[in-house]
Design an enzyme around this catalytic site. Structure first.
Site, PDB file in Angstrom:
ATOM      1  N   HIS A   1      -9.491  -2.156  18.214  1.00  0.00           N
ATOM      2  CA  HIS A   1      -9.284  -0.807  17.668  1.00  0.00           C
ATOM      3  C   HIS A   1     -10.634  -0.235  17.226  1.00  0.00           C
ATOM      4  CE1 HIS A   1      -7.130   2.484  16.007  1.00  0.00           C
ATOM      5  NE2 HIS A   1      -7.301   2.162  14.742  1.00  0.00           N
TER       6      HIS A   1
ATOM      7  N   SER B   1      -4.253  -2.191   8.113  1.00  0.00           N
ATOM      8  CA  SER B   1      -5.556  -2.016   7.451  1.00  0.00           C
ATOM      9  C   SER B   1      -6.713  -2.267   8.414  1.00  0.00           C
ATOM     10  CB  SER B   1      -5.669  -2.991   6.274  1.00  0.00           C
ATOM     11  OG  SER B   1      -4.489  -3.014   5.509  1.00  0.00           O
ATOM     12  N   ASN B   2      -7.787  -1.517   8.221  1.00  0.00           N
ATOM     13  CA  ASN B   2      -8.982  -1.636   9.077  1.00  0.00           C
ATOM     14  C   ASN B   2     -10.084  -2.461   8.426  1.00  0.00           C
ATOM     15  OD1 ASN B   2      -8.583  -0.263  11.549  1.00  0.00           O
ATOM     16  ND2 ASN B   2      -8.574   1.703  10.473  1.00  0.00           N
TER      17      ASN B   2
ATOM     18  N   ASP C   1       2.159  -1.284  -4.667  1.00  0.00           N
ATOM     19  CA  ASP C   1       0.719  -0.987  -4.778  1.00  0.00           C
ATOM     20  C   ASP C   1       0.166  -1.789  -5.956  1.00  0.00           C
ATOM     21  OD1 ASP C   1      -1.909   0.501  -4.718  1.00  0.00           O
ATOM     22  OD2 ASP C   1      -0.789   1.793  -3.338  1.00  0.00           O
TER      23      ASP C   1
ATOM     24  N   ARG D   1     -11.272   5.218   6.138  1.00  0.00           N
ATOM     25  CA  ARG D   1     -12.615   5.732   6.463  1.00  0.00           C
ATOM     26  C   ARG D   1     -12.863   7.096   5.851  1.00  0.00           C
ATOM     27  NH1 ARG D   1     -13.947   5.964  12.659  1.00  0.00           N
ATOM     28  NH2 ARG D   1     -11.726   6.167  13.130  1.00  0.00           N
TER      29      ARG D   1
ATOM     30  N   GLY E   1       0.870  -1.175   0.000  1.00  0.00           N
ATOM     31  CA  GLY E   1       0.000   0.000   0.000  1.00  0.00           C
ATOM     32  C   GLY E   1       0.903   1.221   0.000  1.00  0.00           C
ATOM     33  N   ALA E   2       0.860   1.984  -1.096  1.00  0.00           N
ATOM     34  CA  ALA E   2       1.749   3.160  -1.230  1.00  0.00           C
ATOM     35  C   ALA E   2       0.960   4.448  -1.060  1.00  0.00           C
ATOM     36  CB  ALA E   2       2.445   3.120  -2.593  1.00  0.00           C
TER      37      ALA E   2
ATOM     38  N   ARG F   1     -14.863   2.016  11.478  1.00  0.00           N
ATOM     39  CA  ARG F   1     -13.853   1.111  10.914  1.00  0.00           C
ATOM     40  C   ARG F   1     -14.512  -0.175  10.442  1.00  0.00           C
ATOM     41  NH1 ARG F   1     -11.714   3.359  15.607  1.00  0.00           N
ATOM     42  NH2 ARG F   1      -9.858   4.646  15.299  1.00  0.00           N
TER      43      ARG F   1
HETATM   44  N1  LIG Z   1      -4.593   0.458  12.472  1.00  0.00           N
HETATM   45  C1  LIG Z   1      -4.682   1.766  12.591  1.00  0.00           C
HETATM   46  O1  LIG Z   1      -4.505   2.313  13.661  1.00  0.00           O
HETATM   47  C2  LIG Z   1      -4.990   2.614  11.371  1.00  0.00           C
HETATM   48  C3  LIG Z   1      -4.855   4.019  11.431  1.00  0.00           C
HETATM   49  C4  LIG Z   1      -5.149   4.758  10.286  1.00  0.00           C
HETATM   50  C5  LIG Z   1      -5.573   4.112   9.113  1.00  0.00           C
HETATM   51  N2  LIG Z   1      -5.704   2.747   9.110  1.00  0.00           N
HETATM   52  C6  LIG Z   1      -6.131   2.007   7.920  1.00  0.00           C
HETATM   53  O2  LIG Z   1      -5.015   1.828   7.057  1.00  0.00           O
HETATM   54  C7  LIG Z   1      -5.482   1.640   5.703  1.00  0.00           C
HETATM   55  C8  LIG Z   1      -4.697   2.528   4.755  1.00  0.00           C
HETATM   56  O3  LIG Z   1      -4.913   3.892   5.042  1.00  0.00           O
HETATM   57  P1  LIG Z   1      -4.292   5.043   4.086  1.00  0.00           P
HETATM   58  O4  LIG Z   1      -4.682   6.334   4.671  1.00  0.00           O
HETATM   59  O5  LIG Z   1      -2.852   4.767   3.829  1.00  0.00           O
HETATM   60  O6  LIG Z   1      -5.129   4.765   2.749  1.00  0.00           O
HETATM   61  P2  LIG Z   1      -4.751   5.175   1.240  1.00  0.00           P
HETATM   62  O7  LIG Z   1      -6.013   5.073   0.450  1.00  0.00           O
HETATM   63  O8  LIG Z   1      -4.002   6.457   1.221  1.00  0.00           O
HETATM   64  O9  LIG Z   1      -3.738   4.002   0.796  1.00  0.00           O
HETATM   65  C9  LIG Z   1      -4.129   2.676   0.692  1.00  0.00           C
HETATM   66  C10 LIG Z   1      -3.429   2.088  -0.514  1.00  0.00           C
HETATM   67  O10 LIG Z   1      -3.699   0.677  -0.569  1.00  0.00           O
HETATM   68  C11 LIG Z   1      -3.668   0.338  -1.929  1.00  0.00           C
HETATM   69  N3  LIG Z   1      -4.239  -0.986  -2.201  1.00  0.00           N
HETATM   70  C12 LIG Z   1      -5.529  -1.329  -2.388  1.00  0.00           C
HETATM   71  N4  LIG Z   1      -5.626  -2.662  -2.658  1.00  0.00           N
HETATM   72  C13 LIG Z   1      -4.377  -3.161  -2.619  1.00  0.00           C
HETATM   73  C14 LIG Z   1      -3.820  -4.445  -2.811  1.00  0.00           C
HETATM   74  N5  LIG Z   1      -4.598  -5.505  -3.090  1.00  0.00           N
HETATM   75  N6  LIG Z   1      -2.485  -4.590  -2.719  1.00  0.00           N
HETATM   76  C15 LIG Z   1      -1.698  -3.536  -2.438  1.00  0.00           C
HETATM   77  N7  LIG Z   1      -2.163  -2.284  -2.252  1.00  0.00           N
HETATM   78  C16 LIG Z   1      -3.481  -2.089  -2.331  1.00  0.00           C
HETATM   79  C17 LIG Z   1      -4.448   1.481  -2.592  1.00  0.00           C
HETATM   80  O11 LIG Z   1      -4.241   1.516  -4.006  1.00  0.00           O
HETATM   81  C18 LIG Z   1      -3.891   2.684  -1.846  1.00  0.00           C
HETATM   82  O12 LIG Z   1      -2.785   3.268  -2.536  1.00  0.00           O
HETATM   83  C19 LIG Z   1      -6.986   1.913   5.764  1.00  0.00           C
HETATM   84  O13 LIG Z   1      -7.699   0.686   5.818  1.00  0.00           O
HETATM   85  C20 LIG Z   1      -7.160   2.694   7.065  1.00  0.00           C
HETATM   86  O14 LIG Z   1      -8.464   2.550   7.591  1.00  0.00           O
HETATM   87  C21 LIG Z   1      -5.422   2.004  10.215  1.00  0.00           C
END
Ligand SMILES: NC(=O)c1ccc[n+]([C@@H]2O[C@H](COP(=O)([O-])OP(=O)(O)OC[C@H]3O[C@@H](n4cnc5c(N)ncnc54)[C@H](O)[C@@H]3O)[C@@H](O)[C@H]2O)c1
Length: 313
Positions: free
Chosen positions: A178, A122-123, A34, A85, A10-11, A91
């Site tokens: 979470h 990821s959530n 990604d 989100r 995930g980039a 979440r």
């Molecule tokens: N655990 C925590 O405390 C916490 C905190 C904040 C965000 N999150 C979660 O983290 C995740 C990412 O957040 P973000 O702000 O970076 O989102 P983002 O949309 O900026 O980045 C997510 C990336 O994942 C990529 N992606 C989608 N499917 C994929 C796959 N099969 N293989 C590889 N990459 C793939 C997308 O193309 C996108 O570039 C979300 O689910 C968010 O809810 C978790």
């Protein structure tokens, strides 16, 4: 000594900040992965960051890719693949969108880097880390979820600001899932060993606990998307503890097999992270109230895990 290899799956927003911190801390070479449609985006981010090393002097290499073969031999994977989100969403609302994504990532990780220490971000976090662990069949010590470090950081910051104290002196821990019923553990919270409950009145503590529980949502409402600086810093603390064998005690989503009374569940508990991954789950004393809150939180996590388990695959 060979440089470590760190795969960021995930980039997006968190992935980019993770890469930035890894370059600054020189923890290992970074592969920013990604999906195919975003390969150029990943490559561009990687190149931009590599160019910054001319100024920082960091010897870290950063590459962007959509080819899982480039992840072969990764020591650590930090997985942020998925949808974040939007305002108004919980979440748990993300479960059906992010389930196929975490399954795809788990299948490829199992094939291409089966020995990596995997930190899931990821959530909905606790259900996604459970599914990644189930699907890869990796040892539970090598699969962990990031949430407690972030939630504890938020809790610590709000306490420090209320006390007008240094953030360095706050020792605070948030356990459980979470979600909005996470458990900020007041009974173990101190400022350099002085119990927090001696320093702040109950009504202030109650409002700080409430703000901590809604800490993610507060930022989503302000920005229209999820936080990424503090989430990235939190996952890096966990990766660093593993890579440098720091034996840090961190609240993380770990696989429970009877600890705290829960079985076959991933949820936030205090764990020791070192070169073996999750080397130990620490059982700490909780008040009756805190135990009740932990049970409520575990029930919420279980509901989402049950949704995941009901989806064939
Ligand atoms: N655990 C925590 O405390 C916490 C905190 C904040 C965000 N999150 C979660 O983290 C995740 C990412 O957040 P973000 O702000 O970076 O989102 P983002 O949309 O900026 O980045 C997510 C990336 O994942 C990529 N992606 C989608 N499917 C994929 C796959 N099969 N293989 C590889 N990459 C793939 C997308 O193309 C996108 O570039 C979300 O689910 C968010 O809810 C978790």
């Amino acid at each position: 000594m060979a440089k470590k290899k760190i795969g960021l799956i995930g980039a997006g927003n968190i992935g980019g900040e993770l890469a930035n911190l890894l370059v600054a801390k020189q923890l290992g070479d970074v592969v920013l992965f990604d999906i195919a449609a975003k390969e150029n985006f990943a490559k561009g981010k990687a190149l931009d960051l590599e160019q910054s090393t001319a100024l920082s002097g960091s010897d870290i290499r950063v590459t962007g890719t959509s080819n899982w073969e480039d992840l072969a031999g990764a020591d650590v994977l930090i997985i942020t693949a998925g949808i974040p989100r939007k305002p108004g969403q919980s979440r748990d609302d993300l479960v059906m969108m992010n389930l196929p994504i975490i399954r795809d990532v788990a299948d490829n990780a199992k094939k291409h880097c089966p020995n990596a220490f995997a930190i899931i971000v990821s959530n909905p976090l606790d259900a996604m880390v459970y599914e990644y662990w189930r699907r890869t069949g990796a040892p539970a010590a090598k699969v962990v979820g990031m949430a407690g470090v972030l939630d504890s950081a938020r809790f610590s910051l709000f306490l420090a600001r209320e006390l007008n104290a240094s953030i360095k002196d706050i020792r605070a821990m948030v356990l459980g899932g979470h979600g909005d019923d996470m458990v900020p553990v007041l009974s173990n919270c101190t400022i350099t060993g002085v119990p927090i409950q001696k320093l702040l009145p109950q009504d202030k503590l109650t409002s700080i606990v409430d703000r901590t529980r809604k800490g993610g949502g507060e930022i989503v409402n302000l920005m229209g998307t999820s936080a990424f600086y503090a989430p990235a810093a939190s996952a890096i603390a966990m990766a660093e503890a593993f890579l440098l064998d720091q034996k840090r005690l961190l609240p993380c989503a770990a696989y429970l097999n009877g600890e705290y009374g829960f079985k076959d569940l991933y949820m936030g508990v205090p764990v020791v992270i070192g070169q073996g991954g999750v080397e130990k789950i620490l059982t700490i004393e909780l008040t009756t109230d805190e135990k009740g809150m932990l049970k409520k939180s575990a029930d919420s996590v279980q509901k989402v895990v049950d949704i995941v388990k009901a989806q064939a695959g």
